[in-house]
Design an enzyme around this catalytic site. Structure first.
Site, PDB file in Angstrom:
ATOM      1  N   ASP A   1     -38.293 -21.139 -62.825  1.00  0.00           N
ATOM      2  CA  ASP A   1     -37.908 -21.175 -61.423  1.00  0.00           C
ATOM      3  C   ASP A   1     -36.433 -21.590 -61.391  1.00  0.00           C
ATOM      4  O   ASP A   1     -35.924 -22.175 -62.358  1.00  0.00           O
ATOM      5  CB  ASP A   1     -38.780 -22.195 -60.689  1.00  0.00           C
ATOM      6  CG  ASP A   1     -38.316 -22.425 -59.268  1.00  0.00           C
ATOM      7  OD1 ASP A   1     -38.076 -21.431 -58.563  1.00  0.00           O
ATOM      8  OD2 ASP A   1     -38.179 -23.597 -58.876  1.00  0.00           O
TER       9      ASP A   1
ATOM     10  N   THR B   1     -34.284 -23.121 -58.382  1.00  0.00           N
ATOM     11  CA  THR B   1     -33.894 -24.323 -57.651  1.00  0.00           C
ATOM     12  C   THR B   1     -34.686 -25.544 -58.097  1.00  0.00           C
ATOM     13  O   THR B   1     -35.910 -25.560 -58.049  1.00  0.00           O
ATOM     14  CB  THR B   1     -34.066 -24.117 -56.137  1.00  0.00           C
ATOM     15  OG1 THR B   1     -33.329 -22.965 -55.735  1.00  0.00           O
ATOM     16  CG2 THR B   1     -33.575 -25.336 -55.374  1.00  0.00           C
TER      17      THR B   1
ATOM     18  N   ASP C   1     -44.327 -23.817 -56.920  1.00  0.00           N
ATOM     19  CA  ASP C   1     -44.671 -22.869 -57.974  1.00  0.00           C
ATOM     20  C   ASP C   1     -46.098 -23.036 -58.483  1.00  0.00           C
ATOM     21  O   ASP C   1     -46.443 -22.488 -59.536  1.00  0.00           O
ATOM     22  CB  ASP C   1     -43.700 -23.034 -59.156  1.00  0.00           C
ATOM     23  CG  ASP C   1     -42.262 -22.776 -58.755  1.00  0.00           C
ATOM     24  OD1 ASP C   1     -42.007 -21.735 -58.138  1.00  0.00           O
ATOM     25  OD2 ASP C   1     -41.408 -23.625 -59.031  1.00  0.00           O
TER      26      ASP C   1
ATOM     27  N   LYS D   1     -44.423 -14.254 -57.230  1.00  0.00           N
ATOM     28  CA  LYS D   1     -44.217 -14.760 -58.589  1.00  0.00           C
ATOM     29  C   LYS D   1     -45.472 -14.556 -59.433  1.00  0.00           C
ATOM     30  O   LYS D   1     -45.390 -14.219 -60.609  1.00  0.00           O
ATOM     31  CB  LYS D   1     -43.841 -16.245 -58.544  1.00  0.00           C
ATOM     32  CG  LYS D   1     -42.479 -16.522 -57.921  1.00  0.00           C
ATOM     33  CD  LYS D   1     -42.143 -18.004 -57.947  1.00  0.00           C
ATOM     34  CE  LYS D   1     -40.772 -18.257 -57.333  1.00  0.00           C
ATOM     35  NZ  LYS D   1     -40.398 -19.694 -57.364  1.00  0.00           N
TER      36      LYS D   1
ATOM     37  N   GLY E   1     -36.129 -16.996 -55.218  1.00  0.00           N
ATOM     38  CA  GLY E   1     -36.146 -16.403 -53.883  1.00  0.00           C
ATOM     39  C   GLY E   1     -34.744 -16.105 -53.380  1.00  0.00           C
ATOM     40  O   GLY E   1     -34.575 -15.500 -52.317  1.00  0.00           O
TER      41      GLY E   1
END
Length: 683
Positions: free
Chosen positions: A389, A391, A578, A555, A528
């Site tokens: 991921d 961020t 996530d 995802k 994103g």
């Protein structure tokens, strides 16, 4: 205090909430894990001798070993070896029989008892084989004594028991050192805490603390419970908890962990979590879970050990029959059969996997990497693709507002005020950056109604009668193609402004990506954010590929597609947004969890939020898998070599007696344990 029947820890019946009634008696447990484990098979934990405190077990082995060694002295003095040396002893037959009988019953008791348990549980293994060996030696010697024949196995019996006890004692000591992580965690907590009240403070047992209590922690003392500093500032040593070697300075509002050491000034702490809910409690629970869970390798090893035991017993019978049919003496035939049974004990095979798992769990937890299951290690060896991921994982997750551009006649300060008011109800990193920017400029925020968050898209609500929406930036923006994150602000459906934010790569991220690529992994990123942002970060960090403008639910689909192509995938994320992707991945790794380690969606939890720990975990997984294979190959290869020799296949060249067989078998166990203990990675 009473003993937890599963793990053996001391439990206060008045304090614990984990208890079960079984056959009219109430049992108490230190945690939910132990209670659930007990409920699956109570008799397993209540059977005689199943669970003893490890220190008591070692002490018992030591006493039996000392007594056995003492009894070996008269047995040696009555042996043929002593006679050849000119040492003659009166009543040697009687003294030999009495000494051997005591040794068989006392020194051999753990093996005889273990054999009975194995037969009852239909899980035959090492104890049964050792018992067959010592029983055959003793009974044949008794038979020879009754018939007045000179051939006895008193000395072989003594050496067999002595060597087995020495091997078990050494093994127990090594395993104790390798599996003491839970005990270490328990010892991290102080016994008492300075509870603050209206009348000053008083010392109370740590177990009596509850959330909301105020406690004083003086310089040099350990923090008694998880909490928040309400007064004072100090530095804390959290190295044994999180692996972070440098002291961490914390002041008012800072979170502290139970077991960390206050290095400087006194601080007042408001307790937030105690017992099983605390950081230490959760680490302890995870370690217990990984101990109690079974792995595929362990099941294979157990099955192999079971069939090996059957094979060894059969081999012993065949060996006995062969030598008897070839006109050998009964004593020689029994000696060969006993040697086969003893030398081929599958104990090393049973130790091969668990000891490596224990060592790996210790190494990982000392680094601040918590494993929630053994299966995570097994699956990690097959991983080819590691997905990150963006961020908060590859980047710091702390955005700073770079600039704002307004459209359609809107005022910059007014757009910022409305946006910050709306985002004050959001916990997204970009939202926090907008609010910080407004606070820095002294802007007063307005009330918000009808607030609504749209995952993967943005937020909207009513601010002072105006409908305000904050979304991912669109193509209308003049800065949309920059390499920074940007959002657009709409007021009553009209584009009012676009804000640009910068989020710096996390320290160590570039090194971690480089290490993973050098190890042969492909590195992918899911975000994103826009393609321009993803492209810029990928170029900086050296990431192989990426998917941009991905919604949270997408995802999972991307990971599924990769898995359908035959790729084993690891997902590294923050464990919150996530969660679905972490579950779908073959190995889910949560980073940035801090002290909140109860993330059910992740297989691996990186407490330190250090991105380089991802590379460390995969190095550790590879090394532990290698150690498992080494131990299994050693255990199987050792048996393949020693069984034929012990059976007498090289009788004209070399013969392995029962005592030598016991020595070789014990050394095989120790080699397996020491090989597992040699697993160590540089920090």
């Amino acid at each position: 205090m009473v003993k937890d029947p599963v793990c053996g820890m001391d439990v206060d019946p008045k304090k614990t909430k984990y208890k079960l009634m079984y056959q009219g008696q109430e049992y108490y447990f230190c945690s939910r894990v132990c209670m659930e484990e007990f409920s699956k098979d109570p008799q397993r934990y209540l059977s005689e001798g199943h669970h003893r405190d490890h220190a008591h077990h070692i002490s018992d082995l030591r006493k039996r070993l000392v007594v056995s060694l003492i009894l070996t002295i008269p047995i040696f003095l009555t042996s043929d070896v002593a006679k050849d040396l000119g040492l003659l002893l009166r009543y040697r037959d009687i003294i030999g029989l009495l000494s051997a009988s005591l040794l068989f019953l006392y020194g051999g008791y753990p093996f005889l008892r273990g054999a009975i348990s194995e037969i009852k549980e239909r899980n035959i293994g090492m104890m049964l084989l050792v018992s067959i060996g010592i029983s055959a030696s003793f009974l044949y010697s008794l038979y020879s004594f009754i018939l007045g024949e000179p051939k006895t196995f008193y000395l072989e019996l003594a050496l067999l028991i002595d060597i087995m006890l020495i091997g078990h004692f050494i093994e127990a000591k090594v395993i104790s050192a390798a599996t003491s992580s839970v005990d270490l965690l328990v010892r991290l907590l102080p016994h008492e805490a300075h509870l603050i009240s209206d009348n000053g403070y008083k010392d109370v047992p740590v177990r009596e603390l509850k959330p909301g209590d105020l406690v004083l922690v003086k310089s040099g003392e350990k923090v008694p419970a998880d909490g928040v500093i309400v007064d004072g500032i100090s530095s804390f040593n959290e190295s044994i908890l999180t692996g972070e070697s440098a002291p961490v300075v914390k002041g008012k509002g800072g979170n502290v962990i139970a077991g960390s050491i206050n290095l400087e000034g006194a601080v007042k702490i408001k307790v937030t979590r105690t017992g099983e809910e605390s950081y230490l409690g959760q680490v302890e629970r995870l370690i217990k879970e990984i101990r109690s869970s079974r792995s595929r390798f362990k099941e294979i090893a157990d099955r192999a050990a079971f069939f090996l035991t059957i094979f060894v017993i059969t081999s012993g019978i065949i060996t006995l029959a062969y030598w008897l049919l070839n006109s050998s003496s009964l004593g020689f035939a029994i000696e060969r059969a006993v040697s086969v049974v003893v030398v081929a004990c599958p104990h090393a095979l049973g130790l091969a996997i668990p000891i490596v798992i224990q060592r790996t769990a210790m190494l990982s937890s000392s680094r601040g990497i918590l494993l929630r299951s053994k299966e995570a290690l097994e699956r990690a060896k097959d991983v080819k693709m590691i997905i990150f991921d963006k961020t908060g994982t590859l980047t710091e997750g702390r955005f700073s507002a770079k600039r704002i551009q307004t459209f359609n006649g809107f005022d910059e300060l007014e757009v910022l005020r409305l946006a910050a008011s709306l985002d004050s109800l959001s916990n997204h990193p970009v939202a926090r950056a907008i609010v910080r920017k407004a606070e820095e400029m002294g802007i007063n925020l307005a009330q918000v109604s009808e607030f609504r968050s749209v995952p993967g898209s943005g937020v909207e609500g009513i601010v002072e009668g105006k409908k305000v929406s904050i979304n991912n930036v669109g193509s209308e923006s003049l800065i949309a193609e920059s390499g920074n994150t940007a959002i657009q602000i709409l007021i009553d459906g009209v584009l009012a402004g676009v804000m640009e934010f910068e989020d710096k790569p996390k320290e160590g991220a570039e090194r971690a990506i480089k290490m993973l690529k050098e190890m042969g992994y492909r590195v992918h990123m899911l975000t994103g954010d826009r393609k321009a942002v993803a492209s810029k970060l990928s170029e900086i960090l050296g990431i192989d590929s990426y998917h941009a403008e991905v919604k949270p639910h997408e995802k999972v689909n991307i990971i599924k597609e990769m898995q359908e192509r035959g790729l084993a995938v690891a997902m590294v994320g923050d464990g919150i947004n996530d969660a679905p992707a972490l579950i779908q991945a073959d190995v889910g790794i949560a980073i940035g969890a801090g002290t909140d380690i109860a993330i059910e969606s992740a297989d691996v939890i990186l407490v330190r939020s250090d991105i380089e720990d991802v590379a460390y975990f995969f190095r550790l997984a590879r090394s532990s898998y290698k150690k498992m294979l080494e131990n299994l190959l050693w255990a199987i290869g050792y048996n393949s070599l020693t069984i034929p020799i012990a059976a007498g296949a090289l009788a004209g060249l070399i013969v392995i007696g029962p005592a030598m067989g016991a020595l070789i078998m014990s050394m095989s166990d120790v080699i397996v344990v020491l090989n597992a203990m040699s697993l160590n990675l540089r920090q």
